[in-house]
Design a protein around this motif. Structure first.
Motif, PDB file in Angstrom:
ATOM      1  N   ASN A 124       0.778  -0.613  -0.138  1.00 20.35           N
ATOM      2  CA  ASN A 124       0.168  -0.528  -0.369  1.00 20.35           C
ATOM      3  C   ASN A 124       0.396   1.387   0.182  1.00 20.35           C
ATOM      4  N   ALA A 125       2.303   1.035   0.992  1.00 28.16           N
ATOM      5  CA  ALA A 125       3.209   2.086   0.844  1.00 28.16           C
ATOM      6  C   ALA A 125       3.483   2.707  -0.674  1.00 28.16           C
ATOM      7  N   LEU A 126       3.476   1.634  -1.133  1.00 24.82           N
ATOM      8  CA  LEU A 126       4.474   1.862  -2.845  1.00 24.82           C
ATOM      9  C   LEU A 126       3.352   2.149  -3.835  1.00 24.82           C
ATOM     10  N   ALA A 127       2.664   1.712  -3.605  1.00 31.54           N
ATOM     11  CA  ALA A 127       0.892   2.208  -4.708  1.00 31.54           C
ATOM     12  C   ALA A 127       0.869   3.229  -4.166  1.00 31.54           C
ATOM     13  N   ALA A 128       1.446   4.389  -3.411  1.00 29.83           N
ATOM     14  CA  ALA A 128       1.013   5.697  -3.615  1.00 29.83           C
ATOM     15  C   ALA A 128       2.480   6.282  -4.210  1.00 29.83           C
ATOM     16  N   ILE A 129       3.336   5.841  -4.276  1.00 28.20           N
ATOM     17  CA  ILE A 129       4.194   6.453  -5.366  1.00 28.20           C
ATOM     18  C   ILE A 129       4.310   5.156  -6.630  1.00 28.20           C
ATOM     19  N   ALA A 130       3.592   4.385  -7.126  1.00 28.22           N
ATOM     20  CA  ALA A 130       3.930   4.228  -8.445  1.00 28.22           C
ATOM     21  C   ALA A 130       4.116   4.121  -9.616  1.00 28.22           C
ATOM     22  N   LYS A 131       2.947   5.713  -9.969  1.00 30.12           N
ATOM     23  CA  LYS A 131       3.483   5.934 -10.854  1.00 30.12           C
ATOM     24  C   LYS A 131       4.418   6.848 -10.852  1.00 30.12           C
ATOM     25  N   GLU A 132       5.218   7.071 -10.011  1.00 32.52           N
ATOM     26  CA  GLU A 132       6.352   8.539  -9.095  1.00 32.52           C
ATOM     27  C   GLU A 132       7.300   7.050 -10.154  1.00 32.52           C
ATOM     28  N   GLU A 133       7.549   6.006  -9.112  1.00 34.42           N
ATOM     29  CA  GLU A 133       9.052   4.669  -9.164  1.00 34.42           C
ATOM     30  C   GLU A 133       7.971   3.824  -9.509  1.00 34.42           C
ATOM     31  N   PRO A 134       7.978   3.541 -10.303  1.00 36.04           N
ATOM     32  CA  PRO A 134       6.712   2.205 -11.078  1.00 36.04           C
ATOM     33  C   PRO A 134       8.432   1.158 -10.916  1.00 36.04           C
ATOM     34  N   GLU A 135       9.879   1.252 -11.440  1.00 34.32           N
ATOM     35  CA  GLU A 135      10.550   1.090 -11.530  1.00 34.32           C
ATOM     36  C   GLU A 135      10.546  -0.367  -9.702  1.00 34.32           C
ATOM     37  N   GLU A 136      10.721   0.656  -8.256  1.00 34.89           N
ATOM     38  CA  GLU A 136      10.374   0.397  -7.447  1.00 34.89           C
ATOM     39  C   GLU A 136       9.118  -0.857  -6.686  1.00 34.89           C
ATOM     40  N   TRP A 137       8.120  -0.029  -7.353  1.00 32.61           N
ATOM     41  CA  TRP A 137       6.905  -0.950  -7.584  1.00 32.61           C
ATOM     42  C   TRP A 137       6.421  -2.262  -8.492  1.00 32.61           C
ATOM     43  N   GLN A 138       7.817  -2.134  -9.561  1.00 32.58           N
ATOM     44  CA  GLN A 138       7.637  -3.105 -10.166  1.00 32.58           C
ATOM     45  C   GLN A 138       8.527  -4.242  -9.512  1.00 32.58           C
ATOM     46  N   GLU A 139       9.672  -4.023  -9.212  1.00 34.92           N
ATOM     47  CA  GLU A 139      10.404  -5.270  -8.516  1.00 34.92           C
ATOM     48  C   GLU A 139       9.930  -5.690  -7.335  1.00 34.92           C
ATOM     49  N   PHE A 140       9.587  -4.736  -6.292  1.00 34.84           N
ATOM     50  CA  PHE A 140       8.599  -5.520  -5.601  1.00 34.84           C
ATOM     51  C   PHE A 140       7.521  -6.717  -5.556  1.00 34.84           C
ATOM     52  N   LEU A 141       7.444  -6.263  -6.281  1.00 37.06           N
ATOM     53  CA  LEU A 141       5.276  -7.369  -7.148  1.00 37.06           C
ATOM     54  C   LEU A 141       6.226  -9.119  -7.345  1.00 37.06           C
ATOM     55  N   GLU A 142       7.372  -8.072  -8.506  1.00 40.86           N
ATOM     56  CA  GLU A 142       8.369  -9.622  -9.216  1.00 40.86           C
ATOM     57  C   GLU A 142       8.682 -10.477  -7.626  1.00 40.86           C
ATOM     58  N   SER A 143       9.247  -9.421  -6.575  1.00 44.75           N
ATOM     59  CA  SER A 143       9.852 -10.903  -5.394  1.00 44.75           C
ATOM     60  C   SER A 143       8.584 -10.820  -5.193  1.00 44.75           C
ATOM     61  N   GLY A 144       7.650 -10.903  -4.839  1.00 49.57           N
ATOM     62  CA  GLY A 144       6.560 -11.453  -4.401  1.00 49.57           C
ATOM     63  C   GLY A 144       5.462 -12.424  -5.378  1.00 49.57           C
ATOM     64  N   GLY A 145       6.664 -12.860  -6.988  1.00 51.15           N
ATOM     65  CA  GLY A 145       6.162 -13.511  -7.439  1.00 51.15           C
ATOM     66  C   GLY A 145       5.280 -13.514  -8.314  1.00 51.15           C
ATOM     67  N   PHE A 146       5.279 -11.773  -8.957  1.00 50.46           N
ATOM     68  CA  PHE A 146       3.997 -11.386  -9.456  1.00 50.46           C
ATOM     69  C   PHE A 146       4.786 -10.871 -10.645  1.00 50.46           C
ATOM     70  N   LYS A 147       5.426 -11.344 -11.617  1.00 48.45           N
ATOM     71  CA  LYS A 147       6.475 -10.504 -12.728  1.00 48.45           C
ATOM     72  C   LYS A 147       5.247 -10.519 -13.234  1.00 48.45           C
ATOM     73  N   THR A 148       4.420 -11.789 -13.825  1.00 48.11           N
ATOM     74  CA  THR A 148       3.381 -11.290 -15.304  1.00 48.11           C
ATOM     75  C   THR A 148       2.177 -10.286 -14.955  1.00 48.11           C
ATOM     76  N   TRP A 149       1.949  -9.418 -14.186  1.00 47.37           N
ATOM     77  CA  TRP A 149       1.030  -8.751 -13.705  1.00 47.37           C
ATOM     78  C   TRP A 149       1.832  -6.581 -12.949  1.00 47.37           C
ATOM     79  N   ALA A 150       3.176  -7.349 -13.141  1.00 50.55           N
ATOM     80  CA  ALA A 150       4.245  -6.637 -12.365  1.00 50.55           C
ATOM     81  C   ALA A 150       3.852  -5.007 -13.235  1.00 50.55           C
ATOM     82  N   GLU A 151       3.955  -4.870 -14.288  1.00 53.11           N
ATOM     83  CA  GLU A 151       3.299  -4.157 -15.629  1.00 53.11           C
ATOM     84  C   GLU A 151       2.391  -3.720 -15.081  1.00 53.11           C
ATOM     85  N   ALA A 152       1.123  -4.235 -15.520  1.00 51.88           N
ATOM     86  CA  ALA A 152       0.220  -3.147 -15.345  1.00 51.88           C
ATOM     87  C   ALA A 152      -0.289  -2.581 -14.102  1.00 51.88           C
ATOM     88  N   PRO A 153      -1.380  -1.563 -15.531  1.00 43.94           N
ATOM     89  CA  PRO A 153      -1.661  -0.063 -14.720  1.00 43.94           C
ATOM     90  C   PRO A 153      -2.330  -0.356 -13.400  1.00 43.94           C
TER      91      PRO A 153
END
Length: 255
Positions: free
Chosen positions: A211-240
């Motif tokens: 939730n903390a990362l979602a607040a800055i997902a648009k400003e920090e897309p790399e961090e958001w995607q990296e975190f999702l991938e580390s949770g096993g969600f690489k397939t969905w990480a680039e979804a808006p």
């Protein structure tokens, strides 16, 4: 531990351990860097992408029905909760009473979401209905714990997505349990969303970190995607990430 009658016995019968997961050590720099520099915030490396489905979205999570309109899309519905943290306790800890459940919802003509929160001890429950944006993407569904919730109170959450109000058999329903786990004030109060996410991840609190990362997902897309991938969600990480939701109605009941 809560002193509500019967709670300890109930939890014992369920065989669920109310504890922070051991061995969760997110990988990030000892100093939070400026917003233009990655800190590579991660959950355990063991959570590599496995093409998860809603039914594998974490201990204590189960998809109970239908949803072909969402699960048969090119990029199907996915609850964004890792499948192998919290030691399989069946609980998803949250340090905040105002929390969110994140899920990828495919583009569709019209979907209504119902979020039901139920207290398994008192049987009190409330339900809120939302209209979901048709554009699809990663949606956060609000979950509000009662004002009187105390440490280790747990609640059953049911998320139902309705594609066709005339065909209830095809509703997609996901059930999980959240445990209220407030934290003592941190030694140094995080002063940014990125710092908050790092702090919560260190405590093993996926819901709060996401939730903390979602607040800055648009400003920090790399961090958001990296975190999702580390949770096993690489397939969905680039979804808006899309805004949710327009509340339609809310109701409450108690036995």
């Amino acid at each position: 531990m809560s002193n509500r009658p019967g709670k300890l016995l109930f939890a014992g019968l369920m065989g669920l351990a109310l504890a922070f997961p051991f061995g969760i050590s997110p990988s990030y720099g000892s100093t939070v860097k400026s917003s233009s520099q990655l800190i590579a915030l991660k959950f355990p490396q063991a959570n590599t992408d496995r093409g998860q489905t809603a039914t594998s979205g974490g201990g204590g999570v189960r998809q109970t029905s239908g949803g072909s309109c969402l699960t048969k899309a090119n990029l199907p519905f996915q609850l964004l909760i890792p499948g192998d943290y919290n030691q399989g306790s069946g609980f998803h800890n949250t340090a905040n009473k105002e929390t969110f459940i994140y899920a990828y919802v495919p583009p569709q003509s019209e979907v209504t979401a119902k979020v039901q929160l139920a207290d398994p001890i008192t049987k009190a429950q409330n339900q809120t209905t939302f209209a979901v944006s048709k554009e699809g993407g990663i949606v956060r569904f609000p979950v509000t714990l009662p004002d009187n919730a105390i440490k280790d109170d747990f609640y059953n959450v049911t998320l139902t997505l309705i594609c066709d109000a005339n065909n209830a058999a095809d509703n997609l329903t996901v059930e999980l349990t959240v445990n209220y786990t407030p934290l003592a004030p941190s030694p140094t109060k995080p002063d940014s969303s990125l710092a908050k996410a790092a702090f919560y991840a260190e405590q093993g609190l996926w819901l709060d970190a996401l939730n903390a990362l979602a607040a800055i997902a648009k400003e920090e897309p790399e961090e958001w995607q990296e975190f999702l991938e580390s949770g096993g969600f690489k397939t969905w990480a680039e979804a808006p990430v899309v805004e949710c939701c327009q509340m339609v109605k809310t109701s409450a009941s108690a036995n």
